[in-house]
Design a protein around this motif. Structure first.
Motif, PDB file in Angstrom:
ATOM      1  N   PHE A  24     -10.759 -54.917  15.328  1.00  0.00           N
ATOM      2  CA  PHE A  24      -9.734 -55.839  14.842  1.00  0.00           C
ATOM      3  C   PHE A  24      -8.736 -56.172  15.946  1.00  0.00           C
ATOM      4  O   PHE A  24      -8.293 -57.322  16.062  1.00  0.00           O
ATOM      5  CB  PHE A  24      -9.003 -55.232  13.638  1.00  0.00           C
ATOM      6  N   GLU A  25      -8.383 -55.183  16.743  1.00  0.00           N
ATOM      7  CA  GLU A  25      -7.421 -55.434  17.820  1.00  0.00           C
ATOM      8  C   GLU A  25      -8.006 -56.369  18.873  1.00  0.00           C
ATOM      9  O   GLU A  25      -7.301 -57.232  19.397  1.00  0.00           O
ATOM     10  CB  GLU A  25      -6.968 -54.116  18.444  1.00  0.00           C
ATOM     11  N   ARG A  26      -9.279 -56.214  19.179  1.00  0.00           N
ATOM     12  CA  ARG A  26      -9.901 -57.142  20.139  1.00  0.00           C
ATOM     13  C   ARG A  26      -9.888 -58.566  19.596  1.00  0.00           C
ATOM     14  O   ARG A  26      -9.750 -59.540  20.356  1.00  0.00           O
ATOM     15  CB  ARG A  26     -11.342 -56.709  20.434  1.00  0.00           C
ATOM     16  N   LEU A  27     -10.040 -58.690  18.299  1.00  0.00           N
ATOM     17  CA  LEU A  27     -10.097 -60.014  17.682  1.00  0.00           C
ATOM     18  C   LEU A  27      -8.719 -60.588  17.365  1.00  0.00           C
ATOM     19  O   LEU A  27      -8.611 -61.772  17.024  1.00  0.00           O
ATOM     20  CB  LEU A  27     -10.908 -59.941  16.376  1.00  0.00           C
ATOM     21  N   ARG A  28      -7.691 -59.783  17.465  1.00  0.00           N
ATOM     22  CA  ARG A  28      -6.357 -60.208  17.019  1.00  0.00           C
ATOM     23  C   ARG A  28      -5.959 -61.594  17.555  1.00  0.00           C
ATOM     24  O   ARG A  28      -5.424 -62.416  16.799  1.00  0.00           O
ATOM     25  CB  ARG A  28      -5.312 -59.164  17.397  1.00  0.00           C
ATOM     26  N   PRO A  29      -6.192 -61.903  18.845  1.00  0.00           N
ATOM     27  CA  PRO A  29      -5.793 -63.235  19.330  1.00  0.00           C
ATOM     28  C   PRO A  29      -6.498 -64.383  18.611  1.00  0.00           C
ATOM     29  O   PRO A  29      -5.991 -65.512  18.615  1.00  0.00           O
ATOM     30  CB  PRO A  29      -6.181 -63.198  20.818  1.00  0.00           C
ATOM     31  N   ARG A  30      -7.647 -64.113  17.997  1.00  0.00           N
ATOM     32  CA  ARG A  30      -8.413 -65.161  17.315  1.00  0.00           C
ATOM     33  C   ARG A  30      -8.171 -65.173  15.818  1.00  0.00           C
ATOM     34  O   ARG A  30      -8.723 -66.016  15.104  1.00  0.00           O
ATOM     35  CB  ARG A  30      -9.912 -64.950  17.587  1.00  0.00           C
TER      36      ARG A  30
END
Length: 369
Positions: free
Chosen positions: A235-241
Protein backbone atom coordinates in the motif's frame (compact mmCIF):
# COMPACT_ATOMS: atom_id res chain seq x y z
CA UNK A 1 6.49 27.88 5.17
CA UNK A 2 5.26 24.36 4.47
CA UNK A 3 1.53 24.08 4.15
CA UNK A 4 -0.06 21.49 6.45
CA UNK A 5 -1.31 18.35 4.76
CA UNK A 6 -5.08 18.60 4.43
CA UNK A 7 -7.04 16.07 6.46
CA UNK A 8 -8.35 13.12 4.49
CA UNK A 9 -12.10 13.25 3.81
CA UNK A 10 -14.27 11.10 6.07
CA UNK A 11 -16.52 8.41 4.58
CA UNK A 12 -19.33 7.26 6.84
CA UNK A 13 -20.80 3.75 6.79
CA UNK A 14 -23.43 4.67 4.22
CA UNK A 15 -20.88 6.19 1.83
CA UNK A 16 -18.71 3.10 2.17
CA UNK A 17 -21.75 0.91 1.66
CA UNK A 18 -22.72 2.49 -1.63
CA UNK A 19 -19.14 2.50 -2.93
CA UNK A 20 -18.70 -1.16 -2.06
CA UNK A 21 -22.06 -2.18 -3.54
CA UNK A 22 -21.14 -0.42 -6.78
CA UNK A 23 -17.82 -2.30 -6.98
CA UNK A 24 -19.62 -5.54 -6.10
CA UNK A 25 -22.14 -5.12 -8.95
CA UNK A 26 -25.01 -4.96 -6.47
CA UNK A 27 -26.49 -1.53 -7.13
CA UNK A 28 -27.78 -2.56 -10.55
CA UNK A 29 -27.51 -5.81 -12.54
CA UNK A 30 -24.32 -5.76 -14.60
CA UNK A 31 -24.13 -6.78 -18.25
CA UNK A 32 -21.01 -8.91 -17.88
CA UNK A 33 -20.30 -12.52 -18.78
CA UNK A 34 -20.02 -14.78 -15.75
CA UNK A 35 -16.28 -15.24 -16.28
CA UNK A 36 -15.77 -11.47 -16.48
CA UNK A 37 -17.66 -11.01 -13.22
CA UNK A 38 -15.67 -13.78 -11.49
CA UNK A 39 -12.46 -12.06 -12.64
CA UNK A 40 -13.57 -8.62 -11.45
CA UNK A 41 -14.72 -9.96 -8.07
CA UNK A 42 -11.45 -11.88 -7.58
CA UNK A 43 -13.42 -15.09 -7.18
CA UNK A 44 -16.54 -16.18 -5.36
CA UNK A 45 -16.75 -17.95 -2.02
CA UNK A 46 -17.74 -21.53 -2.79
CA UNK A 47 -17.78 -23.73 0.29
CA UNK A 48 -20.90 -25.31 -1.17
CA UNK A 49 -21.87 -25.76 -4.81
CA UNK A 50 -24.74 -23.30 -5.13
CA UNK A 51 -23.43 -20.09 -3.50
CA UNK A 52 -21.51 -18.87 -6.60
CA UNK A 53 -24.69 -19.20 -8.67
CA UNK A 54 -26.75 -17.19 -6.18
CA UNK A 55 -23.92 -14.65 -5.96
CA UNK A 56 -23.95 -14.11 -9.72
CA UNK A 57 -27.76 -14.12 -9.99
CA UNK A 58 -27.76 -11.18 -7.56
CA UNK A 59 -25.21 -9.30 -9.64
CA UNK A 60 -25.72 -10.04 -13.35
CA UNK A 61 -28.52 -9.18 -15.76
CA UNK A 62 -30.08 -12.24 -17.34
CA UNK A 63 -27.86 -14.71 -15.49
CA UNK A 64 -28.71 -18.40 -15.89
CA UNK A 65 -26.98 -21.35 -14.17
CA UNK A 66 -25.47 -22.58 -17.43
CA UNK A 67 -23.58 -19.27 -17.70
CA UNK A 68 -21.29 -20.55 -14.93
CA UNK A 69 -21.67 -24.31 -15.38
CA UNK A 70 -20.55 -24.17 -19.04
CA UNK A 71 -17.19 -22.42 -18.44
CA UNK A 72 -16.62 -24.64 -15.42
CA UNK A 73 -17.20 -27.75 -17.53
CA UNK A 74 -14.83 -26.27 -20.16
CA UNK A 75 -12.17 -25.71 -17.46
CA UNK A 76 -12.25 -21.94 -17.80
CA UNK A 77 -13.39 -21.72 -14.17
CA UNK A 78 -12.40 -23.95 -11.24
CA UNK A 79 -13.04 -24.56 -7.55
CA UNK A 80 -9.86 -24.28 -5.47
CA UNK A 81 -8.73 -23.34 -1.94
CA UNK A 82 -7.33 -19.81 -1.95
CA UNK A 83 -8.21 -16.87 0.28
CA UNK A 84 -8.78 -17.52 3.98
CA UNK A 85 -8.13 -21.23 3.36
CA UNK A 86 -11.60 -21.59 1.87
CA UNK A 87 -12.83 -22.89 -1.45
CA UNK A 88 -13.37 -20.22 -4.07
CA UNK A 89 -14.59 -20.27 -7.64
CA UNK A 90 -11.90 -18.64 -9.78
CA UNK A 91 -11.12 -18.26 -13.44
CA UNK A 92 -8.31 -20.51 -14.63
CA UNK A 93 -5.92 -17.56 -14.84
CA UNK A 94 -6.62 -16.48 -11.27
CA UNK A 95 -6.42 -20.02 -9.94
CA UNK A 96 -2.90 -20.27 -11.33
CA UNK A 97 -1.78 -16.94 -9.88
CA UNK A 98 -3.78 -16.18 -6.73
CA UNK A 99 -3.03 -19.58 -5.23
CA UNK A 100 0.74 -18.91 -5.37
CA UNK A 101 0.06 -15.48 -3.83
CA UNK A 102 -1.63 -16.99 -0.75
CA UNK A 103 0.74 -19.98 -0.49
CA UNK A 104 2.53 -18.44 2.54
CA UNK A 105 -0.77 -18.62 4.43
CA UNK A 106 -1.17 -22.28 3.46
CA UNK A 107 2.39 -22.92 4.70
CA UNK A 108 1.52 -21.34 8.06
CA UNK A 109 -1.63 -23.43 8.20
CA UNK A 110 0.57 -26.55 8.26
CA UNK A 111 1.76 -25.58 11.74
CA UNK A 112 -1.70 -26.32 13.16
CA UNK A 113 -1.30 -30.07 12.59
CA UNK A 114 2.48 -30.61 12.66
CA UNK A 115 2.11 -33.10 15.53
CA UNK A 116 0.27 -35.46 13.22
CA UNK A 117 3.10 -35.29 10.67
CA UNK A 118 6.03 -36.39 12.81
CA UNK A 119 8.55 -38.14 10.62
CA UNK A 120 6.88 -37.03 7.39
CA UNK A 121 9.04 -35.39 4.71
CA UNK A 122 6.69 -32.72 3.36
CA UNK A 123 8.46 -32.43 0.02
CA UNK A 124 8.16 -36.17 -0.48
CA UNK A 125 4.50 -36.00 0.58
CA UNK A 126 3.78 -33.25 -1.94
CA UNK A 127 5.49 -35.20 -4.72
CA UNK A 128 3.66 -38.43 -3.92
CA UNK A 129 0.31 -36.65 -3.58
CA UNK A 130 0.86 -34.92 -6.92
CA UNK A 131 1.62 -38.23 -8.63
CA UNK A 132 -1.51 -39.80 -7.12
CA UNK A 133 -4.01 -37.09 -8.09
CA UNK A 134 -2.49 -36.54 -11.53
CA UNK A 135 -2.68 -40.26 -12.23
CA UNK A 136 -6.44 -39.95 -11.65
CA UNK A 137 -8.60 -37.58 -9.61
CA UNK A 138 -8.89 -38.82 -6.04
CA UNK A 139 -11.30 -38.16 -3.23
CA UNK A 140 -9.72 -36.90 -0.04
CA UNK A 141 -10.45 -40.27 1.59
CA UNK A 142 -8.61 -42.07 -1.22
CA UNK A 143 -5.71 -39.65 -0.95
CA UNK A 144 -5.46 -40.10 2.82
CA UNK A 145 -5.49 -43.88 2.43
CA UNK A 146 -2.70 -43.84 -0.15
CA UNK A 147 -0.55 -41.45 1.89
CA UNK A 148 -1.13 -43.50 5.05
CA UNK A 149 0.32 -46.54 3.31
CA UNK A 150 3.59 -44.59 3.02
CA UNK A 151 3.44 -43.05 6.51
CA UNK A 152 1.39 -45.48 8.65
CA UNK A 153 2.40 -43.81 11.91
CA UNK A 154 1.16 -40.36 10.85
CA UNK A 155 -2.32 -39.00 11.42
CA UNK A 156 -4.33 -39.64 8.20
CA UNK A 157 -6.30 -36.39 8.55
CA UNK A 158 -3.07 -34.41 8.86
CA UNK A 159 -1.63 -36.12 5.79
CA UNK A 160 -4.63 -35.09 3.70
CA UNK A 161 -4.57 -31.52 4.99
CA UNK A 162 -0.85 -31.28 4.30
CA UNK A 163 -1.44 -32.32 0.70
CA UNK A 164 -4.13 -29.65 0.39
CA UNK A 165 -1.81 -27.02 1.81
CA UNK A 166 1.19 -27.92 -0.33
CA UNK A 167 -0.60 -28.47 -3.63
CA UNK A 168 -3.07 -26.35 -5.65
CA UNK A 169 -5.84 -28.96 -5.67
CA UNK A 170 -8.94 -28.27 -7.74
CA UNK A 171 -12.28 -30.04 -7.53
CA UNK A 172 -12.91 -31.66 -10.90
CA UNK A 173 -16.29 -31.56 -12.59
CA UNK A 174 -19.08 -32.58 -12.37
CA UNK A 175 -18.54 -31.17 -8.86
CA UNK A 176 -19.61 -27.54 -9.00
CA UNK A 177 -22.07 -27.84 -11.88
CA UNK A 178 -25.63 -26.69 -11.25
CA UNK A 179 -27.88 -29.66 -10.47
CA UNK A 180 -25.25 -32.09 -11.80
CA UNK A 181 -22.78 -32.04 -8.96
CA UNK A 182 -20.86 -35.14 -7.89
CA UNK A 183 -18.58 -36.02 -5.00
CA UNK A 184 -15.38 -34.06 -4.44
CA UNK A 185 -12.51 -35.49 -6.49
CA UNK A 186 -9.20 -33.66 -6.69
CA UNK A 187 -6.32 -33.12 -9.05
CA UNK A 188 -3.78 -30.33 -9.42
CA UNK A 189 -4.68 -27.07 -11.11
CA UNK A 190 -1.78 -27.49 -13.53
CA UNK A 191 -2.93 -30.96 -14.59
CA UNK A 192 -6.60 -29.99 -14.91
CA UNK A 193 -5.89 -26.80 -16.82
CA UNK A 194 -3.06 -28.17 -18.95
CA UNK A 195 -0.54 -25.47 -18.16
CA UNK A 196 1.89 -24.63 -15.36
CA UNK A 197 1.17 -22.30 -12.49
CA UNK A 198 2.17 -18.70 -13.01
CA UNK A 199 4.52 -16.83 -10.68
CA UNK A 200 2.71 -15.21 -7.81
CA UNK A 201 1.58 -11.73 -8.88
CA UNK A 202 3.13 -8.69 -7.27
CA UNK A 203 1.11 -7.78 -4.18
CA UNK A 204 0.78 -4.27 -5.62
CA UNK A 205 -1.20 -5.61 -8.59
CA UNK A 206 -3.58 -7.52 -6.34
CA UNK A 207 -4.03 -4.48 -4.09
CA UNK A 208 -5.40 -2.47 -7.03
CA UNK A 209 -7.69 -5.34 -8.05
CA UNK A 210 -8.93 -5.68 -4.46
CA UNK A 211 -9.69 -1.96 -4.25
CA UNK A 212 -11.55 -2.11 -7.56
CA UNK A 213 -13.80 -4.83 -6.15
CA UNK A 214 -13.99 -4.00 -2.44
CA UNK A 215 -12.68 -0.47 -1.88
CA UNK A 216 -12.30 1.98 -0.33
CA UNK A 217 -10.45 -0.20 2.16
CA UNK A 218 -7.76 -0.28 4.81
CA UNK A 219 -4.64 -2.42 4.85
CA UNK A 220 -6.27 -4.58 7.51
CA UNK A 221 -9.35 -4.99 5.31
CA UNK A 222 -7.33 -6.50 2.50
CA UNK A 223 -5.37 -8.68 4.89
CA UNK A 224 -8.69 -10.02 6.19
CA UNK A 225 -9.87 -10.75 2.64
CA UNK A 226 -6.66 -12.50 1.58
CA UNK A 227 -5.78 -14.22 4.84
CA UNK A 228 -2.32 -12.68 4.52
CA UNK A 229 -0.22 -10.37 6.68
CA UNK A 230 2.39 -7.70 5.98
CA UNK A 231 0.67 -5.97 3.10
CA UNK A 232 1.39 -2.47 4.42
CA UNK A 233 4.50 -2.11 2.23
CA UNK A 234 2.49 -2.71 -0.94
CA UNK A 235 0.00 0.00 0.00
CA UNK A 236 2.82 2.40 0.80
CA UNK A 237 4.46 1.79 -2.58
CA UNK A 238 1.14 2.53 -4.23
CA UNK A 239 0.30 5.55 -2.08
CA UNK A 240 1.33 8.12 -4.75
CA UNK A 241 -1.14 6.48 -7.17
CA UNK A 242 -4.00 6.19 -4.68
CA UNK A 243 -6.33 8.53 -2.83
CA UNK A 244 -6.97 8.26 0.88
CA UNK A 245 -9.94 8.74 3.18
CA UNK A 246 -10.78 8.09 6.81
CA UNK A 247 -13.69 6.15 8.21
CA UNK A 248 -15.72 7.42 11.16
CA UNK A 249 -13.22 5.82 13.57
CA UNK A 250 -10.21 7.49 11.97
CA UNK A 251 -8.91 4.40 10.14
CA UNK A 252 -7.08 5.26 6.93
CA UNK A 253 -8.76 3.96 3.78
CA UNK A 254 -7.13 3.68 0.35
CA UNK A 255 -8.82 3.80 -3.02
CA UNK A 256 -8.25 4.10 -6.75
CA UNK A 257 -8.61 7.72 -7.85
CA UNK A 258 -11.18 7.03 -10.57
CA UNK A 259 -13.13 4.30 -8.79
CA UNK A 260 -16.87 4.97 -8.35
CA UNK A 261 -18.01 6.41 -5.04
CA UNK A 262 -21.75 7.00 -5.48
CA UNK A 263 -23.81 9.46 -3.52
CA UNK A 264 -24.70 7.85 -0.16
CA UNK A 265 -28.38 8.39 -0.98
CA UNK A 266 -28.19 6.31 -4.17
CA UNK A 267 -31.02 3.74 -4.04
CA UNK A 268 -29.90 0.17 -3.32
CA UNK A 269 -32.47 -2.48 -4.30
CA UNK A 270 -32.90 -5.62 -2.16
CA UNK A 271 -30.53 -8.46 -2.96
CA UNK A 272 -30.64 -12.16 -2.08
CA UNK A 273 -27.10 -13.37 -1.35
CA UNK A 274 -25.76 -16.83 -0.58
CA UNK A 275 -24.24 -17.91 2.68
CA UNK A 276 -20.68 -16.63 3.10
CA UNK A 277 -20.90 -14.12 0.26
CA UNK A 278 -17.58 -12.30 -0.03
CA UNK A 279 -19.37 -8.99 0.44
CA UNK A 280 -19.76 -9.91 4.12
CA UNK A 281 -16.30 -11.45 4.63
CA UNK A 282 -13.78 -9.20 2.90
CA UNK A 283 -13.27 -6.35 5.37
CA UNK A 284 -11.94 -6.23 8.91
CA UNK A 285 -14.69 -3.73 9.72
CA UNK A 286 -17.93 -5.11 8.31
CA UNK A 287 -20.18 -2.27 9.45
CA UNK A 288 -20.26 -0.93 5.87
CA UNK A 289 -22.68 -3.82 5.22
CA UNK A 290 -23.52 -5.37 8.60
CA UNK A 291 -25.16 -3.06 11.16
CA UNK A 292 -23.60 -3.49 14.59
CA UNK A 293 -26.84 -4.84 16.05
CA UNK A 294 -26.88 -7.65 13.47
CA UNK A 295 -23.30 -8.81 13.90
CA UNK A 296 -23.03 -12.57 14.23
CA UNK A 297 -26.60 -13.25 13.20
CA UNK A 298 -25.95 -14.87 9.83
CA UNK A 299 -24.83 -18.16 11.35
CA UNK A 300 -25.52 -20.42 14.30
CA UNK A 301 -22.84 -22.92 15.29
CA UNK A 302 -21.57 -24.37 12.01
CA UNK A 303 -24.74 -23.39 10.15
CA UNK A 304 -24.51 -20.33 7.92
CA UNK A 305 -27.62 -18.65 6.55
CA UNK A 306 -28.30 -17.09 3.18
CA UNK A 307 -28.53 -13.35 3.61
CA UNK A 308 -30.81 -10.52 2.50
CA UNK A 309 -29.79 -6.93 1.84
CA UNK A 310 -32.35 -4.14 2.17
CA UNK A 311 -31.26 -0.58 1.41
CA UNK A 312 -27.76 -1.97 0.97
CA UNK A 313 -27.35 -3.42 4.45
CA UNK A 314 -27.84 -6.84 5.98
CA UNK A 315 -31.51 -7.05 6.94
CA UNK A 316 -32.35 -10.73 7.34
CA UNK A 317 -31.89 -14.29 6.18
CA UNK A 318 -33.75 -16.47 3.72
CA UNK A 319 -34.23 -20.09 2.78
CA UNK A 320 -35.81 -22.16 0.05
CA UNK A 321 -38.51 -24.64 0.90
CA UNK A 322 -40.21 -27.02 -1.52
CA UNK A 323 -43.07 -24.64 -2.20
CA UNK A 324 -41.81 -21.27 -0.97
CA UNK A 325 -38.97 -18.82 -0.55
CA UNK A 326 -39.13 -17.76 3.10
CA UNK A 327 -37.70 -14.41 4.19
CA UNK A 328 -36.95 -13.88 7.88
CA UNK A 329 -36.12 -10.21 8.52
CA UNK A 330 -34.16 -8.98 11.52
CA UNK A 331 -36.46 -5.99 11.91
CA UNK A 332 -39.75 -4.67 10.62
CA UNK A 333 -39.91 -3.99 6.90
CA UNK A 334 -42.20 -1.30 5.52
CA UNK A 335 -44.93 -2.27 3.08
CA UNK A 336 -42.85 -0.74 0.27
CA UNK A 337 -39.76 -2.69 1.30
CA UNK A 338 -41.73 -5.93 1.40
CA UNK A 339 -42.96 -5.31 -2.15
CA UNK A 340 -39.39 -4.65 -3.33
CA UNK A 341 -38.08 -7.76 -1.56
CA UNK A 342 -40.84 -9.88 -3.11
CA UNK A 343 -40.04 -8.48 -6.55
CA UNK A 344 -36.35 -9.28 -6.19
CA UNK A 345 -37.22 -12.76 -4.92
CA UNK A 346 -39.29 -13.39 -8.04
CA UNK A 347 -36.41 -12.20 -10.25
CA UNK A 348 -33.96 -14.54 -8.53
CA UNK A 349 -36.32 -17.52 -8.66
CA UNK A 350 -36.99 -16.94 -12.36
CA UNK A 351 -33.25 -16.95 -13.02
CA UNK A 352 -32.27 -19.99 -10.97
CA UNK A 353 -35.44 -22.01 -10.48
CA UNK A 354 -37.62 -21.51 -13.55
CA UNK A 355 -40.60 -23.81 -13.75
CA UNK A 356 -40.53 -24.40 -9.99
CA UNK A 357 -43.44 -22.34 -8.66
CA UNK A 358 -42.86 -21.03 -5.16
CA UNK A 359 -44.68 -18.58 -2.95
CA UNK A 360 -42.83 -15.66 -1.37
CA UNK A 361 -43.41 -15.79 2.38
CA UNK A 362 -42.30 -13.52 5.15
CA UNK A 363 -41.54 -15.50 8.28
CA UNK A 364 -41.43 -14.35 11.86
CA UNK A 365 -39.06 -11.45 12.46
CA UNK A 366 -35.81 -12.95 13.68
CA UNK A 367 -35.22 -11.27 17.01
CA UNK A 368 -31.73 -10.84 18.40
CA UNK A 369 -30.72 -13.60 20.81
Amino acid sequence: MTKPTPAAPVLDARALNRATLERQLLLRPATLAATEAVTHLLGLQAQNVRPPYYALAARLAGFRPEDLSAPMADRQVVRIVTMRSTIHTHTADDALTLRPLVQPARDRELNAFRKGLTGVDLDELAGLARDLVEEEPRTMAQLREALSARWPEADPQSLGLAARCRLPLVQVTPRGLWDRSGQVALTTAEHWLGRPAEPAPAPDDVVTRYLAAFGPASVKDMQTWAGLTRLRDAFERLRPRLVTFRDEHGVELFDLPDAPRPDPDTPAPPRFLPEFDNLLLSHADRTRVVPSDYRGRTWRGNQAYRTLLVDGFLAGVWRLEEDALVVEPFGRLTAGQRREVAGEAERMLAALHPGEPRDIRFGTVVEKT
